[in-house]
Design a protein around this motif. Sequence first.
Motif, PDB file in Angstrom:
ATOM      1  N   PRO A   1       2.502   4.256   1.388  1.00 46.89           N
ATOM      2  CA  PRO A   1       2.733   4.694   2.767  1.00 46.89           C
ATOM      3  C   PRO A   1       2.237   6.120   2.992  1.00 46.89           C
ATOM      4  N   LYS A   2       1.913   6.385   4.264  1.00 46.47           N
ATOM      5  CA  LYS A   2       1.554   7.753   4.663  1.00 46.47           C
ATOM      6  C   LYS A   2       2.836   8.573   4.800  1.00 46.47           C
ATOM      7  N   LYS A   3       2.704   9.890   5.062  1.00 44.10           N
ATOM      8  CA  LYS A   3       3.871  10.700   5.401  1.00 44.10           C
ATOM      9  C   LYS A   3       4.651   9.990   6.497  1.00 44.10           C
ATOM     10  N   PRO A   4       5.941  10.084   6.537  1.00 40.54           N
ATOM     11  CA  PRO A   4       6.838  10.958   5.785  1.00 40.54           C
ATOM     12  C   PRO A   4       7.176  10.493   4.361  1.00 40.54           C
ATOM     13  N   TYR A   5       6.492   9.470   3.845  1.00 38.21           N
ATOM     14  CA  TYR A   5       6.728   9.022   2.467  1.00 38.21           C
ATOM     15  C   TYR A   5       6.521  10.179   1.495  1.00 38.21           C
ATOM     16  N   LEU A   6       7.454  10.336   0.560  1.00 38.10           N
ATOM     17  CA  LEU A   6       7.398  11.438  -0.389  1.00 38.10           C
ATOM     18  C   LEU A   6       7.833  10.909  -1.752  1.00 38.10           C
TER      19      LEU A   6
ATOM     20  N   PHE B   1       0.850  -1.206   0.000  1.00 40.90           N
ATOM     21  CA  PHE B   1       0.000   0.000   0.000  1.00 40.90           C
ATOM     22  C   PHE B   1       0.873   1.239   0.000  1.00 40.90           C
TER      23      PHE B   1
END
Lengths: 141, 380
Positions: free
Chosen positions: A69-74, A67
Motif C-alpha cells: 500500500p501507499k502512504k499512510p501505510y508504514l 500489493f
Amino acid sequence: MSKKIPIAEGLFTWPSDNPALLGSRCQECGIAEFPRKLSCPACGSENVVSEELPRRGKLWTWTIQGFMPKKPYLSDETPETFRPFGVGYVELPGAVCVESRLLENTAEDLKIGMEMELVVGTYRHDEEGNEIVGFAFKAAN
Amino acid sequence: MDVAIVGIGIHPFGRTPGRSGLQQGAYAARQALKDAGVEWKDMQFGFGGSASAGSADALVNELGLTGLPFINVANGCATGGSSLISAYNAIKSGEYDIGMVVGFDKHERGAFNADPKQMGIGEWYGEKGLMITTQFFAMKIQRYMDMYGISRDTLAKVAQKAFMNGSMNPNAWRRDEIPLDEIANSFMVSDPLTKYMFCAPGEGGIALVVCRADKAKQYTDKPIYLKAAAFRSRRFGSFEVFAPSQALQQVDGPTVDAASAAFEMAGVGPKDIDVMQLQDTESGAEVMHMAENGFCEHGEQEALIQAGETRIGGKMPVNTDGGCLASGEPIGATGLRQVYETCLQLRGNAEARQVPNDPRLGYTHVYGAPGISAVTILQR
Ligand SMILES: [Zn+2]
C-alpha cells in the motif's frame, strides 16, 4: 535500549503479559464497538464503558493484500521485501467483529469460520529503533 | 409535477491529457444543451460536482455568467446521483421549470488514497495497511461467495462482459475485449479479485438538461421521465468500507433501502425493468448488487451470469455501456453516466449495444463510501 511502544493508546491493554483488545460497550442497548468510542454507534448514547474483548473468535471473512500500500501505510518493508498480507474480520463472541491483519497470507491457509486468536507483538520499528507494538490475529492452535 | 430529461451530453471517458476536468464538464454541458435545443441562458439552475477537478460552479466561467444559482454537490461516489436528486426536487417543488445537472472529474493514476483522520479513524489503521477500499470489496464478495455459492469464474465473466460492452461504446475508456483466462489469471490485487476485475480512477464528464414533464415535448420528441430518485445512507449493522469493527448482527445495506424506496416511488417492481446500470466498482459488486437491488435472489447470480443473461440480449442486461470496469470511475460523473446510458437505451439510440425489444423502463444504481446509495428509475 529500545522501548516497546503501542501503535496507538487504548487499542489494547498495555503493558500486559496477556493483552486484550479494548472496546466500548453501550449500557443502554448493549452494542460493543472497537476501538473504544465516546458514544454508541447504534443508539447514540454516551453511556458507554470500556471492556476487554475476547481473545479468540471465528474468521468472518478475509482477503490478501497483494500489493504494497501507499502512504499512510508504514512498515519496515521496502518494495523489494514486501510480502502480501492477510486481512480479515474476526467475530469475537458476544462482542463485535474486529478488522485485523492476519498472520496467514495464503488462500490455502484461510477459511471462513476457522478459529483465530489475538497476537500482540512488534509490528515495525521507529527511527530510534523502538519497537512499535500492534495487534493481529492468527489461526488458533 | 413529474420531471423529464430532455438533453444529454457526454465527454468521452478515459484519459484526455489536453483537457481539464472542468473543460470536459463544459464539453458535456454544451452537448446536452444542443441535444435539448436550448441555450445556457435558458437554464434556471445548476447542480453539479467533481471530487478532484475543482468546483463544479466554476463552469459558469466556461459557459457564461448568466446569474443562475449553481450549487456544488460533494457526496463521494454518489455525487452525480445526489446532483440529480437535488434537481429532481427543485423541479418537483414547482420552483423551477428547467435546469442542468453536471458531473465531471479528472483523477490521478492509481488507487484512491484515503486518510483515516478524515473518516474519524485512528492513524494506526492506515499505518497497518487497512485503509484500502479494495480490501473491503474483496472481503464482502469473499463472504458472499462462501454463503451463496458464487464461483471465481463468475467474477471473471462479469469483467469479460464489461469489456465486451465497452468495445461497443465509443465513449468507454477500455474498448478492447479481454479473454476470460487473462482476466482470471491477472495479478491478484485482493483475493478473490484480480486486476481486471477492478475499475480505475479516470476522467470524463456528463451533463443532463432536466425540466418539468409537462414542458418536455417542447424540447424533444423523446423525453425520458424520472419516475423515481432515492438516496439512502447506511444503518447500524450494515457491512461498510473503513470499519475497524462491525456489528455481530448484519442488516441490509443502503442499496437495499434505496432500491425499495425507488420501486415504491415509481410504482413498479424489479421484473418491470428492461435495462439496468448497477455500481460495478469491481466484479463482485455487480454480482451482489443484482440481488441487493431486487433483480434476483441471493445466489441466483451464478446461474444467470453463467447463462449470459446479464449480457445485452439477455433477460436482464446489466451495465450495457461497460460500466465502471470499462469506463473508469471519474467520481463526479460516474452516477450520471449510468443515467446517460439509460436515456440512450430508452430512446433507442444505443446503436451496436442497443438492448432489443424497445426497452421502456431503465434503472440506475450507485454505491459508495462510507455506505451511501442512490437509485433512479427512468421511463420513456
Ligand atoms: Zn447503544
